[in-house]
Design a protein around this motif. Sequence first.
Motif, PDB file in Angstrom:
ATOM      1  N   GLY A  79       0.788  -1.218   0.000  1.00 20.91           N
ATOM      2  CA  GLY A  79       0.000   0.000   0.000  1.00 20.91           C
ATOM      3  C   GLY A  79       0.820   1.266   0.000  1.00 20.91           C
ATOM      4  N   LEU A  80       0.218   2.305  -0.561  1.00 24.94           N
ATOM      5  CA  LEU A  80       0.763   3.657  -0.485  1.00 24.94           C
ATOM      6  C   LEU A  80      -0.165   4.474   0.406  1.00 24.94           C
ATOM      7  N   PRO A  81       0.341   5.079   1.463  1.00 32.13           N
ATOM      8  CA  PRO A  81      -0.519   5.741   2.444  1.00 32.13           C
ATOM      9  C   PRO A  81      -0.912   7.150   2.034  1.00 32.13           C
ATOM     10  N   GLU A  82      -1.852   7.690   2.796  1.00 32.11           N
ATOM     11  CA  GLU A  82      -2.244   9.084   2.594  1.00 32.11           C
ATOM     12  C   GLU A  82      -1.257  10.043   3.244  1.00 32.11           C
ATOM     13  N   TYR A  83      -0.538   9.573   4.232  1.00 36.56           N
ATOM     14  CA  TYR A  83       0.433  10.442   4.912  1.00 36.56           C
ATOM     15  C   TYR A  83       1.626   9.625   5.369  1.00 36.56           C
ATOM     16  N   LYS A  84       2.752  10.308   5.553  1.00 36.06           N
ATOM     17  CA  LYS A  84       3.976   9.686   6.045  1.00 36.06           C
ATOM     18  C   LYS A  84       4.511  10.508   7.207  1.00 36.06           C
ATOM     19  N   ASP A  85       5.155   9.810   8.149  1.00 36.81           N
ATOM     20  CA  ASP A  85       5.850  10.509   9.224  1.00 36.81           C
ATOM     21  C   ASP A  85       7.088   9.711   9.598  1.00 36.81           C
ATOM     22  N   GLU A  86       7.842  10.205  10.573  1.00 37.52           N
ATOM     23  CA  GLU A  86       9.106   9.565  10.942  1.00 37.52           C
ATOM     24  C   GLU A  86       8.916   8.150  11.465  1.00 37.52           C
ATOM     25  N   ARG A  87       7.780   7.875  12.093  1.00 40.75           N
ATOM     26  CA  ARG A  87       7.525   6.562  12.682  1.00 40.75           C
ATOM     27  C   ARG A  87       6.806   5.611  11.730  1.00 40.75           C
ATOM     28  N   GLY A  88       6.291   6.122  10.619  1.00 38.92           N
ATOM     29  CA  GLY A  88       5.529   5.279   9.719  1.00 38.92           C
ATOM     30  C   GLY A  88       4.184   4.884  10.284  1.00 38.92           C
ATOM     31  N   SER A  89       3.560   5.781  11.048  1.00 37.12           N
ATOM     32  CA  SER A  89       2.352   5.419  11.791  1.00 37.12           C
ATOM     33  C   SER A  89       1.152   5.113  10.901  1.00 37.12           C
ATOM     34  N   SER A  90       1.172   5.556   9.647  1.00 32.95           N
ATOM     35  CA  SER A  90       0.071   5.197   8.756  1.00 32.95           C
ATOM     36  C   SER A  90       0.058   3.703   8.449  1.00 32.95           C
ATOM     37  N   ALA A  91       1.153   3.004   8.762  1.00 34.85           N
ATOM     38  CA  ALA A  91       1.232   1.568   8.482  1.00 34.85           C
ATOM     39  C   ALA A  91       0.267   0.761   9.331  1.00 34.85           C
ATOM     40  N   ILE A 114      -5.431 -13.780   1.596  1.00 41.19           N
ATOM     41  CA  ILE A 114      -4.868 -12.429   1.597  1.00 41.19           C
ATOM     42  C   ILE A 114      -3.610 -12.424   2.459  1.00 41.19           C
ATOM     43  N   ILE A 115      -2.504 -12.111   1.811  1.00 41.04           N
ATOM     44  CA  ILE A 115      -1.214 -11.956   2.485  1.00 41.04           C
ATOM     45  C   ILE A 115      -0.905 -10.465   2.508  1.00 41.04           C
ATOM     46  N   SER A 116      -0.456  -9.956   3.640  1.00 41.87           N
ATOM     47  CA  SER A 116      -0.159  -8.520   3.728  1.00 41.87           C
ATOM     48  C   SER A 116       1.325  -8.309   3.977  1.00 41.87           C
ATOM     49  N   ASP A 117       1.883  -7.356   3.264  1.00 36.77           N
ATOM     50  CA  ASP A 117       3.285  -6.985   3.449  1.00 36.77           C
ATOM     51  C   ASP A 117       3.418  -6.120   4.693  1.00 36.77           C
ATOM     52  N   VAL A 118       4.326  -6.514   5.593  1.00 40.29           N
ATOM     53  CA  VAL A 118       4.550  -5.789   6.844  1.00 40.29           C
ATOM     54  C   VAL A 118       5.927  -5.144   6.790  1.00 40.29           C
ATOM     55  N   CYS A 119       5.943  -3.818   6.710  1.00 36.91           N
ATOM     56  CA  CYS A 119       7.192  -3.067   6.709  1.00 36.91           C
ATOM     57  C   CYS A 119       6.847  -1.611   6.996  1.00 36.91           C
ATOM     58  N   LEU A 120       7.864  -0.794   7.203  1.00 34.08           N
ATOM     59  CA  LEU A 120       7.635   0.625   7.449  1.00 34.08           C
ATOM     60  C   LEU A 120       8.122   1.508   6.299  1.00 34.08           C
ATOM     61  N   CYS A 121       8.830   0.933   5.321  1.00 36.36           N
ATOM     62  CA  CYS A 121       9.556   1.770   4.361  1.00 36.36           C
ATOM     63  C   CYS A 121       8.637   2.702   3.575  1.00 36.36           C
ATOM     64  N   GLN A 122       7.495   2.196   3.075  1.00 37.09           N
ATOM     65  CA  GLN A 122       6.644   3.061   2.261  1.00 37.09           C
ATOM     66  C   GLN A 122       5.784   3.998   3.102  1.00 37.09           C
ATOM     67  N   TYR A 123       5.815   3.823   4.423  1.00 33.86           N
ATOM     68  CA  TYR A 123       5.009   4.649   5.326  1.00 33.86           C
ATOM     69  C   TYR A 123       5.840   5.687   6.069  1.00 33.86           C
ATOM     70  N   ALA A 124       7.153   5.468   6.135  1.00 33.42           N
ATOM     71  CA  ALA A 124       8.039   6.378   6.861  1.00 33.42           C
ATOM     72  C   ALA A 124       8.586   7.444   5.920  1.00 33.42           C
ATOM     73  N   SER A 125       8.669   8.655   6.409  1.00 31.24           N
ATOM     74  CA  SER A 125       9.120   9.761   5.564  1.00 31.24           C
ATOM     75  C   SER A 125      10.557   9.592   5.085  1.00 31.24           C
ATOM     76  N   HIS A 126      11.360   8.835   5.844  1.00 33.57           N
ATOM     77  CA  HIS A 126      12.762   8.643   5.466  1.00 33.57           C
ATOM     78  C   HIS A 126      12.957   7.446   4.539  1.00 33.57           C
ATOM     79  N   GLY A 127      11.945   6.590   4.390  1.00 30.06           N
ATOM     80  CA  GLY A 127      12.015   5.488   3.443  1.00 30.06           C
ATOM     81  C   GLY A 127      12.756   4.255   3.911  1.00 30.06           C
ATOM     82  N   HIS A 128      13.209   4.237   5.154  1.00 25.43           N
ATOM     83  CA  HIS A 128      13.872   3.051   5.672  1.00 25.43           C
ATOM     84  C   HIS A 128      12.851   2.122   6.330  1.00 25.43           C
TER      85      HIS A 128
END
Length: 321
Positions: A79-91, A114-128
């Motif tokens: 997914g691509l979120p509506e917002y990003k922050d340092e913590r990736g809280s939209s995830a 349904i398998i869901s991808d669990v990560c913070l990279c696309q939700y965190a503003s820094h991309g890590h």
Amino acid sequence: MSMIYRPRRLRATGGIRNMVRETVLMPANLVYPLFVVPGTNVKKEISSLPGNFHLSSDKAVELARETYDLGIPAVLVFGLPEYKDERGSSAWDMSSPVQQAITAIKQAVPELVIISDVCLCQYASHGHCGLLHGDKVDNDSTLPLLAQVALSHAKAGADMVAPADMMDGRVAAIRALLDDSGYSDVSIMSYAAKYASAYYGPFREAADSAPQFGDRRSYQMDPANSREALREVALDIEEGADIVMVKPALAYLDIVRQVKDEFLLPVAAYNVSGEYAMVKAAAAQGWIDEPRMVIETLTSMKRAGADIIITYHALDAVKWL
């Protein structure tokens, strides 16, 4: 005259070849990735992954139903979120596109896995893929956030969660929170041997997940290592993984085979974006026979030991099979 054994006899006709074929690729082996985005009535082709789309939840439901009707048993939701922050809280926001799409797909096509991808990279503003401490990814403080993401997906209706971050200990953290929260039946497909690969390039556009600085080589695996992959897989199994994944697939078929030979769990291989894009680019130039090359490539992954193949070719491949 001494007898000459002629292996060609068993290649003489299509019927004979089908009878003795050692490796059989089936739609049931495939998983199709979906990329969900905010909005409604959105279906926009991803330029670096031609034939794949950014989809709003309503359009994701339509494609999920098509996927299931073709005999493909599962989708992997990004997914691509509506917002990003340092913590990736939209995830872990239940109103985010992934959670909304999971719920909508499960309601519309309940038999589809349904398998869901669990990560913070696309939700965190820094991309890590984890929380930052200065300019370094802090492994341990990331674990509870990843577990929270997985729990939100389970609440939305996911059958399986797939942690992609490569943080040490994340499978155990996710398993513990899922079990404590009443989701012990939700499976974990671990990105167990995920390499720091150049083959991920097109995915960065698809998921808007490129790191804003540095790279991921401090937490993803060195492409030169194979014994390390077996250690990573063993750790994830010990922590509670139900399926283990090797990513990428094509340049790492030796790793797929080693993992298959060493462990008893089902093995997944991810036919990643760069592998897909190279085939599509060559096919667009008329340089290759695309259907034959795709089936040959996917068969090689099955032959190497993959029980499950995640591939952007899935919808075409089942038709070509």
